[in-house]
Design a protein around this motif. Sequence first.
Motif, short mmCIF file in Angstrom:
data_model
loop_
_atom_site.label_atom_id
_atom_site.label_comp_id
_atom_site.label_asym_id
_atom_site.label_seq_id
_atom_site.Cartn_x
_atom_site.Cartn_y
_atom_site.Cartn_z
N LEU A 25 52.29 40.65 28.01
CA LEU A 25 52.71 39.26 27.87
C LEU A 25 52.88 39.00 26.38
CD1 LEU A 25 53.24 36.40 28.86
CD2 LEU A 25 50.77 36.02 28.92
N LEU A 26 54.13 38.99 25.93
CA LEU A 26 54.44 38.79 24.51
C LEU A 26 53.67 39.73 23.59
CD1 LEU A 26 54.76 34.90 24.18
CD2 LEU A 26 56.55 36.60 24.48
N GLY A 27 53.68 41.00 23.94
CA GLY A 27 53.10 42.02 23.07
C GLY A 27 51.62 42.26 23.25
N GLN A 28 50.97 41.49 24.13
CA GLN A 28 49.56 41.69 24.41
C GLN A 28 49.35 41.70 25.92
OE1 GLN A 28 46.68 39.45 21.98
NE2 GLN A 28 48.42 38.45 21.00
N SER A 29 48.22 42.25 26.35
CA SER A 29 47.92 42.21 27.77
C SER A 29 47.52 40.80 28.19
CB SER A 29 46.77 43.18 28.08
OG SER A 29 45.59 42.76 27.42
N ILE A 30 47.65 40.52 29.47
CA ILE A 30 47.25 39.21 29.99
C ILE A 30 45.78 38.95 29.71
CG2 ILE A 30 46.89 37.89 32.13
CD1 ILE A 30 49.41 39.26 33.24
N ILE A 31 44.93 39.95 29.95
CA ILE A 31 43.49 39.76 29.74
C ILE A 31 43.18 39.53 28.27
CG2 ILE A 31 42.99 42.23 29.50
CD1 ILE A 31 40.75 39.58 31.18
N SER A 32 43.98 40.08 27.37
CA SER A 32 43.76 39.85 25.95
C SER A 32 43.91 38.38 25.59
CB SER A 32 44.75 40.69 25.12
OG SER A 32 44.58 40.44 23.74
N TRP A 33 44.93 37.73 26.14
CA TRP A 33 45.12 36.30 25.90
C TRP A 33 43.94 35.50 26.44
CZ3 TRP A 33 48.68 34.56 22.66
CH2 TRP A 33 49.85 35.31 22.44
N THR A 34 43.45 35.88 27.61
CA THR A 34 42.32 35.18 28.22
C THR A 34 41.08 35.31 27.36
OG1 THR A 34 43.23 35.71 30.41
CG2 THR A 34 40.96 34.94 30.33
N ILE A 35 40.79 36.52 26.92
CA ILE A 35 39.60 36.76 26.10
C ILE A 35 39.67 36.00 24.78
CG2 ILE A 35 38.31 38.53 24.82
CD1 ILE A 35 39.15 40.52 27.02
N GLN A 36 40.84 36.00 24.17
CA GLN A 36 40.97 35.31 22.88
C GLN A 36 40.74 33.81 23.01
OE1 GLN A 36 44.25 37.02 20.13
NE2 GLN A 36 44.77 37.79 22.16
N ALA A 37 41.25 33.21 24.08
CA ALA A 37 41.03 31.78 24.29
C ALA A 37 39.54 31.50 24.47
CB ALA A 37 41.81 31.30 25.51
N PRO A 53 35.70 50.30 37.49
CA PRO A 53 35.57 51.33 36.45
C PRO A 53 36.88 51.98 36.04
CG PRO A 53 33.82 51.55 38.07
CD PRO A 53 34.76 50.51 38.61
N ASP A 54 37.86 52.03 36.93
CA ASP A 54 39.15 52.63 36.59
C ASP A 54 39.82 51.91 35.43
OD1 ASP A 54 38.83 54.44 38.62
OD2 ASP A 54 40.22 53.47 40.01
N ASP A 55 39.49 50.64 35.24
CA ASP A 55 40.11 49.85 34.18
C ASP A 55 39.26 49.75 32.92
OD1 ASP A 55 42.36 49.22 35.75
OD2 ASP A 55 41.29 47.54 36.69
N TRP A 56 38.06 50.29 32.94
CA TRP A 56 37.14 50.08 31.82
C TRP A 56 37.65 50.64 30.50
CZ3 TRP A 56 31.43 50.72 33.94
CH2 TRP A 56 31.17 49.64 34.79
N GLN A 57 38.26 51.81 30.56
CA GLN A 57 38.76 52.39 29.31
C GLN A 57 39.82 51.48 28.67
OE1 GLN A 57 40.13 56.46 29.53
NE2 GLN A 57 41.02 56.42 27.48
N ASP A 58 40.71 50.96 29.50
CA ASP A 58 41.74 50.04 28.98
C ASP A 58 41.11 48.77 28.42
OD1 ASP A 58 44.20 51.48 29.58
OD2 ASP A 58 43.73 51.11 31.68
N PHE A 59 40.15 48.23 29.14
CA PHE A 59 39.49 47.00 28.68
C PHE A 59 38.70 47.26 27.39
CE2 PHE A 59 39.32 45.02 33.19
CZ PHE A 59 40.59 44.51 33.01
N GLU A 60 38.04 48.40 27.30
CA GLU A 60 37.28 48.73 26.09
C GLU A 60 38.21 48.83 24.88
OE1 GLU A 60 35.34 52.29 27.30
OE2 GLU A 60 33.60 51.25 28.16
N GLU A 64 38.08 46.38 21.61
CA GLU A 64 37.95 46.96 20.27
C GLU A 64 39.06 46.47 19.35
OE1 GLU A 64 37.67 51.35 18.09
OE2 GLU A 64 37.76 51.20 20.28
N GLN A 65 40.28 46.40 19.87
CA GLN A 65 41.42 45.95 19.07
C GLN A 65 41.28 44.48 18.65
OE1 GLN A 65 44.75 46.77 21.61
NE2 GLN A 65 44.62 49.00 21.35
#
Length: 227
Positions: A25-37, A53-60, A64-65
């Motif tokens: 979503l505009l260069g970031q993941s959807i969850i990234s926008w949620t976390i930042q807010a 757990p399948d998504d944990w590496q991506d979320f980690e 970190e970013q």
Amino acid sequence: MYLLIPAAGSGRRMNSNRNKLLLNLLGQSIISWTIQAATTANCISWIGIISQPDDWQDFEEIIEQLKLNKPVKLILGGSTRQESVYNGLRALPASASQVLIHDGARCLATPNLFDSCAETLLHTDGLIAAVPVKDTIKIVNDNNIVQSTPDRRQLWAAQTPQGFDVKLLTQCHTQAVSKAWQVTDDAALFEKCGLEVSIVQGEETNLKITTPQDLAIAEFILKSRNG
């Protein structure tokens, strides 16, 4: 204030074979926008992301970013949203007496909305963000025949964050397990246990991203906010 983010959504209705919260979503993941807010909100001091757990590496990698200054914990999700939230409640720090729960797919909620919900939760045991319904609503039977038209002045569209007393909500979830109750959100479970749920004025732009059309609308809203 402690925050739980159910984030185990599939991408089926987004025509994707991965967790929809990882979509761009505009260069970031959807969850990234949620976390930042959430982390920008003054009230939030701790975040738990409930996922598989399948998504944990991506979320980690996303966490970190973002270089956050607030702790974020990954929590094992369940087979349903209800089960995932129950897992999240039991994973909260022992000091947590109140909690906000916010869908990871509602990435357009503003920090002000989190703060408003947190402030209201100081004076009530349960609440939801919601907005008045604008459209006329019809009650329809299985044959697509209109049965009635409720007074829309009494209708509100539920959103998240939703906020609760941790002890009370945990008791409700425990009772739900013993009685095999299935509900669509935590407020419904709170109501089912005879507990009051207050309304906090939500945001018209606080949509839940479910379809590709929702993603396009979210892009437009974010672009408008950023000028």
